[in-house]
Structure formats: structure tokens, C-alpha cells
Design a protein around this motif. Structure first.
Motif, PDB file in Angstrom:
ATOM      1  N   ARG A 129       0.827  -1.207   0.000  1.00 19.23           N
ATOM      2  CA  ARG A 129       0.000   0.000   0.000  1.00 19.23           C
ATOM      3  C   ARG A 129       0.864   1.261   0.000  1.00 19.23           C
ATOM      4  NH1 ARG A 129      -3.323  -3.001   3.698  1.00 19.23           N
ATOM      5  NH2 ARG A 129      -2.280  -1.992   5.455  1.00 19.23           N
ATOM      6  N   LEU A 130       1.975   1.227   0.704  1.00 12.74           N
ATOM      7  CA  LEU A 130       2.838   2.407   0.791  1.00 12.74           C
ATOM      8  C   LEU A 130       3.465   2.765  -0.557  1.00 12.74           C
ATOM      9  CD1 LEU A 130       4.632   1.788   4.220  1.00 12.74           C
ATOM     10  CD2 LEU A 130       2.873   3.495   3.701  1.00 12.74           C
ATOM     11  N   VAL A 131       3.678   1.772  -1.409  1.00 14.21           N
ATOM     12  CA  VAL A 131       4.268   2.062  -2.719  1.00 14.21           C
ATOM     13  C   VAL A 131       3.198   2.208  -3.802  1.00 14.21           C
ATOM     14  CG1 VAL A 131       6.439   0.919  -2.136  1.00 14.21           C
ATOM     15  CG2 VAL A 131       4.610  -0.394  -3.229  1.00 14.21           C
ATOM     16  N   GLY A 132       1.920   2.285  -3.396  1.00 21.10           N
ATOM     17  CA  GLY A 132       0.858   2.607  -4.340  1.00 21.10           C
ATOM     18  C   GLY A 132       0.131   1.434  -4.942  1.00 21.10           C
ATOM     19  N   ILE A 133       0.343   0.216  -4.423  1.00 24.07           N
ATOM     20  CA  ILE A 133      -0.369  -0.959  -4.936  1.00 24.07           C
ATOM     21  C   ILE A 133      -1.678  -1.098  -4.182  1.00 24.07           C
ATOM     22  CG2 ILE A 133      -0.303  -3.461  -5.206  1.00 24.07           C
ATOM     23  CD1 ILE A 133       2.739  -3.268  -5.365  1.00 24.07           C
ATOM     24  N   SER A 134      -2.778  -1.142  -4.902  1.00 25.93           N
ATOM     25  CA  SER A 134      -4.089  -1.270  -4.283  1.00 25.93           C
ATOM     26  C   SER A 134      -4.312  -2.709  -3.828  1.00 25.93           C
ATOM     27  CB  SER A 134      -5.189  -0.860  -5.269  1.00 25.93           C
ATOM     28  OG  SER A 134      -6.467  -1.192  -4.767  1.00 25.93           O
ATOM     29  N   THR A 135      -4.511  -2.890  -2.538  1.00 24.44           N
ATOM     30  CA  THR A 135      -4.786  -4.233  -2.035  1.00 24.44           C
ATOM     31  C   THR A 135      -6.166  -4.719  -2.489  1.00 24.44           C
ATOM     32  OG1 THR A 135      -5.540  -3.230   0.051  1.00 24.44           O
ATOM     33  CG2 THR A 135      -3.265  -4.016  -0.045  1.00 24.44           C
ATOM     34  N   ASN A 136      -7.091  -3.788  -2.724  1.00 22.65           N
ATOM     35  CA  ASN A 136      -8.396  -4.188  -3.266  1.00 22.65           C
ATOM     36  C   ASN A 136      -8.256  -4.755  -4.680  1.00 22.65           C
ATOM     37  OD1 ASN A 136      -9.762  -3.420  -0.946  1.00 22.65           O
ATOM     38  ND2 ASN A 136     -10.237  -1.380  -1.723  1.00 22.65           N
TER      39      ASN A 136
END
Length: 345
Positions: free
Chosen positions: A236-243
Motif C-alpha cells: 500500500r505504501l508504494v501505491g499498490i491497491s490491495t483491493n
């Protein structure tokens, strides 16, 4: 037991083991990315097999209506979420895959379904009906509780399993079905004739596993899933959406499950609740790898398939007991090298 019987049992075991390997890989994939022990994986096996069986018999499958209903519920949930947050961005995309796609498949079904339709078209249309159920299921059930503990997610998975089993009974009925073999003919190997269907199953499994390896190693989305599997917070911190990662993972799991059901339907009668036992055997295979190792899970699946084949010969009444009892020594073996770790670690 002579050599001929040994080779026949080995053929059955290897073919079943290949199916269990696919399911084991899907279970490992879902767990490492979302921390969900996906008990309903077997229901996608049944959905895929029964959808194809209905189509080859010239009947419109219940999946057509099921997809339409679940898609409408997903769109309603997204509208409610947008009203609460005031953020309407992305609603066009959501409308396309949750409503337009099911409606389009619903309208197209009468023109596709027929006893004269080629088998490969039936397979593709069946995949188009079943696979979208995966991300829809994630959006409705798992995405709102994505940060819950593994135990809570497991309890939810059990509930989803019972719900999907009930829906399968409603939309497909209690009758068992089989499908035609994808390939006819036999190949003589020594004293035993191996069916062409066996080689088709093994080849399909090998191609699919190779495709997953390329996907995770060479594509941006595959690397995003790997990053989410390593550390959700870091992703999430590097911009990857967990959804997005969860939705994509459930899409892959639904595709693997549906394809596995279509591969196994020519050799066994599939009922609305058959997928549960098949999925559990894939789960036993996944336990071999501790729900984290793909190669060990695949090897465990082959062992489970061969053990099941030989158990059906020596003690057919207890073959399921023998296979599922196998999980006890495997868990003991895994526990020797286990250490406590928090979810984010």
C-alpha cells in the motif's frame, strides 16, 4: 496386484493429482495475497463443470441468472459506497463489469447454447459466466473485512461455502452431470492404454502452471500480487491497491477452479456439492506447502492423487478417510519448523 493394475491406478492418480495441483496452487495464491483460506474454491469447480454440462446438453445454465443477480447486488453495493463517500470515480468501469457484462451474457446465451455448438465455444462461454463470480464474491464478502484476522476470514469462508452450495442446488438442481471428453482415443504405453483425455488434462495443467509462472514473474500485475503477498502494508505504501490485488487473485482462483471442474467432469459425475470434496483434497495438497509454497503444494497434490487411487483399490470404502487423515502427519511435520509470526510479517 500386477503391473497392469499398478499402471492403471497410477494413471488415475496422476490425472487426479494434476487437478488437485491446480486447486492447491489457487488456494496458496489466495492465502498469500489476501490471507483468506478459501474454502469455497471447490464450489467454482462444481460451477464450471455444471455450467459446461448444461451447455453441451442444450440447456441454458443457471449461472446465467446467478451472475446477473450477483452483478446487480455488487453494483448496488458500489452505489451505496459512493453515496456515503461522495466519490463517484470509477463507476463507469464498475457498471461495465457488474451489469453490462452479465446482461450481455444473459442476452447472448440463447444464441450460444445448443447441442450443435462446438465444445470449445461452450468452454469459453462457461468460463465467461463463472470467472466474474470470483471478483464479485471478493467485493461483496471479503473486501469489506480485508483487514480482519485469519480466523475471522476462515469463519466467513465456511459461511460462503454453505451459501454457494445452496445456490448451486437452486440453480443447477440435485441431478449429477458429466461432459464429453475433450479428446477421444487411446495411447498404448506398455501393457496399459492411456486415454487421450489424461494427456489433455496433464498438458492443460502444465500450460496453466507455466502461464502462472510467466504472469507472476514477467508482468506488472503479477509482480504487484507478489509484493502484496510479501507485505500488504508495504504494498500500500508504494501505491499498490490491495483491493485490486484481492479482486485479481479471486479472478484467477475462479478461473482455475472453473477450468479444473471442466477437466474432471468427463471422468466423474459432478453434483452441486461435489466440489467441496475435490476442493478439500486441493487444500490437503496446499497444506503440504504450508499454504505458502507452490512447488511443494504441486508435489503434495500428485501424492494425494496417487494415494487416493491406490486407496480406492485396496479399501474403497475408506479412501476419503485415508486421504484426509493424511493431513494430520503433514501438520505435525509442518509444526516442527513453524514459528509464530504476526500477519504483517
Amino acid at each position: 496386484m500386477d503391473t497392469t493394475i499398478l499402471l492403471i491406478l497410477l494413471q488415475d492418480g496422476v490425472m487426479n493429482g494434476a487437478i488437485y495441483a491446480l486447486l492447491g496452487l489457487a488456494l496458496v495464491l489466495v492465502f498469500v495475497v489476501t490471507r483468506v483460506i478459501f474454502i469455497p474454491q471447490g464450489e467454482f469447480v462444481a460451477f464450471g463443470a455444471l455450467t459446461l454440462a448444461f451447455m453441451v446438453n442444450g440447456r441454458i445454465p443457471g449461472t446465467v441468472n446467478l451472475l446477473l443477480i450477483i452483478g446487480a447486488v455488487v453494483f448496488a453495493a458500489e452505489v451505496i459506497a459512493a453515496l456515503r463517500s461522495g466519490n463517484w470515480s470509477g463507476m463507469g468501469k464498475i457498471f461495465s463489469w457488474s451489469l453490462l457484462l452479465p446482461i450481455g451474457l444473459y442476452l447472448l446465451a440463447p444464441y450460444i447454447v445448443g447441442k450443435d455448438t462446438p465444445l470449445w465455444i461452450n468452454v469459453l462461454f462457461s468460463m465467461a459466466l463463472v470467472v466474474p463470480l470470483g471478483p464479485m464474491l471478493y467485493r461483496l464478502v471479503y473486501q469489506p473485512v480485508a483487514e480482519a484476522s485469519v480466523l475471522v476470514l476462515l469463519i466467513i469462508s465456511v459461511a460462503v461455502h454453505f451459501a454457494l452450495t445452496g445456490l448451486a442446488l437452486v440453480f443447477f438442481g440435485a441431478e449429477g452431470w458429466r461432459t464429453p471428453a475433450f479428446m477421444e482415443g487411446e495411447v498404448q504405453m506398455g501393457p496399459v492404454s492411456w486415454s487421450a483425455q489424461t494427456f489433455f488434462v496433464l498438458g492443460t495443467c502444465a500450460v496453466l502452471i507455466l502461464g502462472l509462472w510467466v504472469f507472476f514473474g514477467k508482468t506488472l500485475y503479477g509482480r504487484a500480487l507478489r509484493a502484496t503477498a510479501v507485505n500488504r502494508r508495504g504494498a500500500r505504501l508504494v501505491g499498490i491497491s490491495t483491493n485490486m490485488s484481492g479482486s485479481l487473485t479471486f479472478t484467477l482462483a475462479a478461473a482455475i477452479g472453473a477450468l479444473s471442474g471442466m477437466l474432471i467432469a468427463p471422468v466423474t459425475t459432478v453434483y452441486y456439492d461435489t466440489g467441496f470434496l475435490i476442493g478439500l483434497k486441493g487444500f490437503v495438497a496446499a497444506i503440504f506447502g504450508g499454504l505458502i509454497s507452490y512447488p511443494i503444494a504441486a508435489g503434495g497434490a500428485l501424492f494425494v492423487g496417487i494415494l487416493e487411487a491406490f486407496s480406492s483399490f485396496w479399501a474403497s470404502a475408506y479412501k476419503e478417510v485415508i486421504v484426509f487423515t493424511l493431513i494430520i502427519p503433514v501438520l505435525l511435520w509442518r509444526s516442527f519448523g513453524a514459528h509464530h509470526a504476526d500477519d504483517e510479517e
